[in-house]
Design an enzyme around this catalytic site. Structure first.
Site, PDB file in Angstrom:
ATOM      1  N   GLN A  69     -41.668 -42.135 -63.740  1.00 46.06           N
ATOM      2  CA  GLN A  69     -40.133 -41.943 -63.362  1.00 46.06           C
ATOM      3  C   GLN A  69     -39.312 -42.381 -64.419  1.00 46.06           C
ATOM      4  O   GLN A  69     -38.011 -42.218 -64.491  1.00 46.06           O
ATOM      5  CB  GLN A  69     -39.937 -43.051 -62.239  1.00 46.06           C
ATOM      6  N   ARG A  88     -38.294 -47.795 -53.380  1.00 45.51           N
ATOM      7  CA  ARG A  88     -36.973 -47.352 -52.678  1.00 45.51           C
ATOM      8  C   ARG A  88     -36.215 -48.564 -52.534  1.00 45.51           C
ATOM      9  O   ARG A  88     -35.499 -48.624 -51.423  1.00 45.51           O
ATOM     10  CB  ARG A  88     -37.217 -46.997 -51.343  1.00 45.51           C
ATOM     11  N   CYS A  89     -35.750 -49.451 -53.573  1.00 43.83           N
ATOM     12  CA  CYS A  89     -34.950 -50.548 -53.481  1.00 43.83           C
ATOM     13  C   CYS A  89     -34.639 -50.876 -54.783  1.00 43.83           C
ATOM     14  O   CYS A  89     -35.226 -50.695 -55.822  1.00 43.83           O
ATOM     15  CB  CYS A  89     -35.879 -51.610 -52.805  1.00 43.83           C
ATOM     16  N   GLU A 124     -31.811 -45.541 -52.027  1.00 45.37           N
ATOM     17  CA  GLU A 124     -32.674 -46.573 -51.488  1.00 45.37           C
ATOM     18  C   GLU A 124     -32.161 -47.257 -50.272  1.00 45.37           C
ATOM     19  O   GLU A 124     -32.641 -47.999 -49.689  1.00 45.37           O
ATOM     20  CB  GLU A 124     -32.791 -47.545 -52.637  1.00 45.37           C
TER      21      GLU A 124
HETATM   22  O1  CDP Z   1     -31.653 -42.651 -58.549  1.00 47.93           O
HETATM   23  P1  CDP Z   1     -31.813 -41.789 -57.442  1.00 47.93           P
HETATM   24  O2  CDP Z   1     -31.578 -40.578 -57.721  1.00 47.93           O
HETATM   25  O3  CDP Z   1     -32.918 -42.043 -56.785  1.00 47.93           O
HETATM   26  O4  CDP Z   1     -30.570 -42.373 -56.634  1.00 47.93           O
HETATM   27  P2  CDP Z   1     -29.257 -41.843 -56.197  1.00 47.93           P
HETATM   28  O5  CDP Z   1     -28.408 -41.741 -57.528  1.00 47.93           O
HETATM   29  O6  CDP Z   1     -28.727 -42.590 -54.982  1.00 47.93           O
HETATM   30  O7  CDP Z   1     -29.226 -40.421 -55.666  1.00 47.93           O
HETATM   31  C1  CDP Z   1     -29.971 -39.670 -54.637  1.00 47.93           C
HETATM   32  C2  CDP Z   1     -29.668 -38.382 -54.428  1.00 47.93           C
HETATM   33  O8  CDP Z   1     -28.569 -38.414 -53.916  1.00 47.93           O
HETATM   34  C3  CDP Z   1     -29.564 -37.562 -55.680  1.00 47.93           C
HETATM   35  O9  CDP Z   1     -29.784 -35.969 -55.604  1.00 47.93           O
HETATM   36  C4  CDP Z   1     -27.885 -37.809 -55.870  1.00 47.93           C
HETATM   37  O10 CDP Z   1     -27.279 -36.749 -56.942  1.00 47.93           O
HETATM   38  C5  CDP Z   1     -27.325 -37.604 -54.280  1.00 47.93           C
HETATM   39  N1  CDP Z   1     -26.320 -38.512 -54.157  1.00 47.93           N
HETATM   40  C6  CDP Z   1     -25.045 -37.813 -53.687  1.00 47.93           C
HETATM   41  O11 CDP Z   1     -25.093 -36.523 -53.464  1.00 47.93           O
HETATM   42  N2  CDP Z   1     -24.068 -38.414 -53.641  1.00 47.93           N
HETATM   43  C7  CDP Z   1     -23.861 -39.895 -53.744  1.00 47.93           C
HETATM   44  N3  CDP Z   1     -22.781 -40.595 -53.825  1.00 47.93           N
HETATM   45  C8  CDP Z   1     -25.134 -40.717 -54.139  1.00 47.93           C
HETATM   46  C9  CDP Z   1     -26.230 -39.867 -54.311  1.00 47.93           C
END
Ligand code: CDP
Length: 789
Positions: free
Chosen positions: A221, A368-369, A738
């Site tokens: 990751q 997931r946290c 998460e």
């Molecule tokens: O780091 P990780 O990608 O696990 O987490 P994240 O930044 O929370 O994003 C998870 C997925 O949700 C990604 O594809 C983000 O682009 C999307 N996302 C979104 O569409 N809108 C947000 N406000 C937050 C995340």
């Protein structure tokens, strides 16, 4: 959303996931799909014992098996100074055992062979002599004076204690407790669980003997950070190491640490001059790679009689396993657990944390946290629920009374976080309306009269994600910023390279949407690349919902840089001054004359064919984004259940989830993230448990013993949203990846407790199997309150 073909499908559009075409057709490339000429296969011999002195290893029978090329032992690695490696928490971990085995499943020796089957067969031909030692399987036992010292390898290590860490203000908290009318306490254990990604861990290491170039395909990751750690451990020049993390079948924190298999496969390839593949099986993944949770927690909440919260006291003991390998920011010994004051305006709090070694696998990953926030959220939400019972208040009303109010943001918490924005009341009320909460309480009352046990559980969580501002956040000294590099080709199509690494979250779609929003290039015209250290800018990787707050922000910022350059080129083409050129999604136009315009594609072409004198040609840039603060997504989950008093079986009736992750890039992908998180939260509350018997044997080494919810058991989820933008993020987003796993276990457990609270039941430890629930009912009916006070 509109499906108008000409509309730019930027932020807010539920664009279908671009990456799914290759996944659905079986055209993804996972590490195990990488096959190189002359490749060898590695298998790992693991210890059957949890604690033992290693007396001898005789590999002669294995070496004699046709097809076996080499057997690697700790002794051999020690000759190259590779028998030990650093962990992400700055401890050391054995790559292969040289002195003692410290957990069941620990890596003892590796066979390198011409085929994967021969390598596995040869493991049985290695003769190892162990002298068993008494295993220590829980941290209380480990802390005792007569407990055997596990880390005899560490100079100056007495006993099994690892760290002591405090946060908050002890005196202020003591004063708050002295003023309290009511103190509610809870002892609870958040059990060890495992991220269990669909694809297990593995690598293909290919060290070219002629050039010294090491290419390592790896389930990681965080490929950039891993490359740096590899360079430091092996002494290889960093530019000679290329880590490629191809498609990943899930990670959930499990693919952040460096595992011995990666190191041995790379060392073997270096020594043998041939590529070496190592892919672990399911049991190896479950018994030896990064676990999550394993926190023994004590919480006390001080309140006035009217329900006003005054203070919070928490102490916890973390079971770290045999090596302290938590993946978390250097500065914080138990991650961001000190967000434990949650969504409440608590004037005082004090957190004390201790960690201990045990004879169990290391890990402590952010499953997931965001670094131990799940444990924190669970504790505070369970305490608040119990406080409501103690005060004779409705649990929702107690929360509404104590929430940090919308006008209090930015809000400084008593443990030092500055929450960026929030409207907790609005999210809670939306959840309550959707659930018809007040009516449900009436239904519950009536059902109870008929002997039916209905419960309603609530959890209002605040997460802290997006590590981080570099001043507070680093892992092993590497500051936690992130990056994006964008190149727009002459034909107006773009390639975006990011420092984070998708494992299924849909970055190839959402990050393209950010470019679409900022520059007006359709998402299908933006190719998103990630995971190859030689072809992407430096980043700290994807975990802890950090991608959107960091690399997402970097993507917006680099797009804006190119937009500014585009303005100069457009001005040249339109024969006006740059100050007279305005931009709207996809086109530059002359202020006051909107018909005099050039599209982003015209401008991209001109960047290579017709640019003004003195301007650097091309249209590309890079941005490294150091966020000014974390972002704080939040939400309220409501769960209703019915418990069968005769069997203890509980069934979910409804789940209502309200999430606020600020501005949503792709609402469909966000909902997918929340669905996954809720399923995991339900699994943890209902069935997931890695435990150990007295001999240190891992119970939970396969999917017959370690239960994960399938689509069959998973309840239906009803999702809703509020949108409170983050004020400091370029487009107001917070992370979401998460949240649901963080928030929901408490809601499920609270629902079951709520159904039984009239019996005086205040706690049942997760997972809430029907047996445990039944036993609690029996005990309560026989002998009064069970669990906390
Ligand atoms: O780091 P990780 O990608 O696990 O987490 P994240 O930044 O929370 O994003 C998870 C997925 O949700 C990604 O594809 C983000 O682009 C999307 N996302 C979104 O569409 N809108 C947000 N406000 C937050 C995340």
């Amino acid at each position: 959303m509109s499906t108008d073909a000409t509309e730019i499908r930027g932020i807010g559009h539920s664009v279908k996931r671009k990456e799914d075409d290759r996944f659905i057709r079986g055209k993804g490339t996972y590490v195990d799909d990488v096959v190189l000429p002359g490749m060898l296969y590695m298998a790992i011999l693991r210890s059957p014992l949890a604690h033992a002195e290693l007396k001898s290893i005789d590999a002669s029978r294995a070496t004699a098996l046709p097809g076996v090329v080499a057997v690697v032992t700790g002794e051999l690695l020690a000759q190259h100074n590779l028998a030990w490696m650093p962990t992400l928490s700055g401890d050391t971990q054995a790559v292969l055992v040289t002195d003692r085995v410290r957990f069941q499943g620990q890596e003892v020796a590796c066979v390198i062979a011409e085929s994967a089957y021969i390598a596995k067969d040869a493991l049985e031909l290695i003769d190892v002599e162990y002298e068993p030692l008494p295993p220590v399987t829980n941290p209380e036992q480990a802390a005792k004076d007569d407990a055997p010292v596990i880390r005899t390898d560490k100079e100056g290590q007495e006993g099994n204690h690892i760290y002591h860490w405090e946060s908050g203000d002890k005196e202020a908290t003591d004063r708050a407790f002295a003023e309290a009318d009511v103190v509610v306490s809870l002892d609870t254990f958040y059990p060890r669980s495992h991220p269990a990604p669909l694809e297990t861990c593995g690598c293909v290491a290919d060290v070219n003997p002629a050039t010294g170039q090491a290419t390592i395909w790896m389930t990681s990751q965080a490929p950039h950070a891993i490359r740096t750690v590899f360079a430091l451990v092996t002494g290889l020049p960093e530019e000679n190491i290329r880590v490629i993390s191809p498609d990943l079948g899930g990670g959930f924190g499990n693919k952040v640490p460096v595992y011995p298999g990666y190191v041995v496969a790379t060392a073997a390839s270096l020594l043998l001059g041939r590529p070496v593949k190592w892919i672990e099986d399911r049991t190896e993944n479950l018994i030896s790679t990064g676990f999550a949770r394993d926190f023994h927690m004590h919480g006390e909440l001080a309140l006035r009689e009217d329900g006003t919260m005054l203070g919070l006291r928490v102490s916890l003991l973390a079971d770290e396993g045999a090596f302290h390998a938590d993946a978390q920011p250097t500065k914080f010994k138990v991650g961001l657990f000190h967000i434990v004051t949650g969504s409440y305006d608590l004037p005082a709090a004090h957190v004390v944390a201790d960690g201990a070694y045990t004879n169990k696998a290391p890990g402590g990953v952010a499953y997931r946290c965001s670094f131990r926030v799940t444990e924190a959220s669970y504790l505070i939400e369970r305490l608040v629920q119990n406080a409501a019972y103690e005060l004779g208040m409705d649990p929702a009303d107690l929360r509404l009374k104590n929430f940090i109010k919308a006008e209090q943001f930015p809000y400084t918490s008593p443990t030092g976080f500055v929450y960026d924005s929030g409207d907790y009341q609005r999210a809670a009320e939306l959840a309550m309306d959707s659930m018809a909460y007040r009516e449900l309480r009436e239904e519950q009352e009536n059902a109870r009269k008929e002997g039916r046990l209905i419960g309603v559980g609530m959890a209002s969580f605040t997460e802290v994600v997006g590590a981080g501002p570099h001043k507070d956040f680093d892992i092993l000294g590497l500051k936690m910023f992130d990056s994006a590099e964008l190149r727009i080709h002459p034909t107006g199509k773009a390639i975006l390279k990011i420092g984070v690494k998708t494992q299924g979250q849909g970055h190839e779609t959402t990050f393209a949407q950010i470019v679409a929003e900022e520059l007006g290039i359709q998402p299908e015209d933006v190719l998103v690349q990630h995971g190859d250290t030689d072809n992407t800018p430096y980043g700290l990787g994807t975990y802890a919902s950090r991608s959107t707050p960091t690399a997402g922000a970097a993507t917006a910022m680099v797009s804006r840089k190119l937009r500014e350059k585009g303005r100069t080129i457009a001005a040249h083409l339109l024969e006006v001054a740059p100050e007279d050129v305005e931009f709207e999604k996809g086109r530059f136009f002359v202020r006051g004359a909107p018909d005099k315009a050039k599209t982003i594609q015209d401008v991209a072409f001109a960047a290579y064919t017709n640019f003004p004198d003195g301007l650097e040609p091309g249209l590309e840039g890079v941005h490294y984004y150091d966020p000014p603060n974390m972002t704080f997504p939040f939400g309220t989950y409501l769960v209703s259940v019915e418990v069968d008093p005769d069997t203890g079986e509980w069934k979910v009736r409804r789940v209502v989830a309200v999430d606020d992750c600020g501005v949503r890039i792709n609402p469909m992908i966000v909902e997918g993230q929340i669905h996954g998180g809720l399923a995991e939260g339900y699994g943890i509350a209902a069935m997931e448990l890695i435990t150990f018997d007295e001999g240190g044997n891992c119970i939970g080494s396969n999917f017959m013993d370690y239960l994960l919810p399938t689509a069959w058991e998973t309840p239906k989820f009803e999702l809703h949203a509020t949108v409170t933008p983050s004020p400091h993020h370029p487009f107001g987003a917070k992370g979401v990846g998460e949240s649901a796993t963080v928030g929901s276990p408490a809601a499920f457990v609270n629902a079951v407790i709520d159904a039984l609270q009239h019996l005086g039941i205040r706690n049942i430890e997760m997972p809430l199997t029907s047996g445990r629930v039944w036993e609690a009912i029996q005990t309560a009916q026989g002998s009064g309150p069970v669990g906390g006070s």
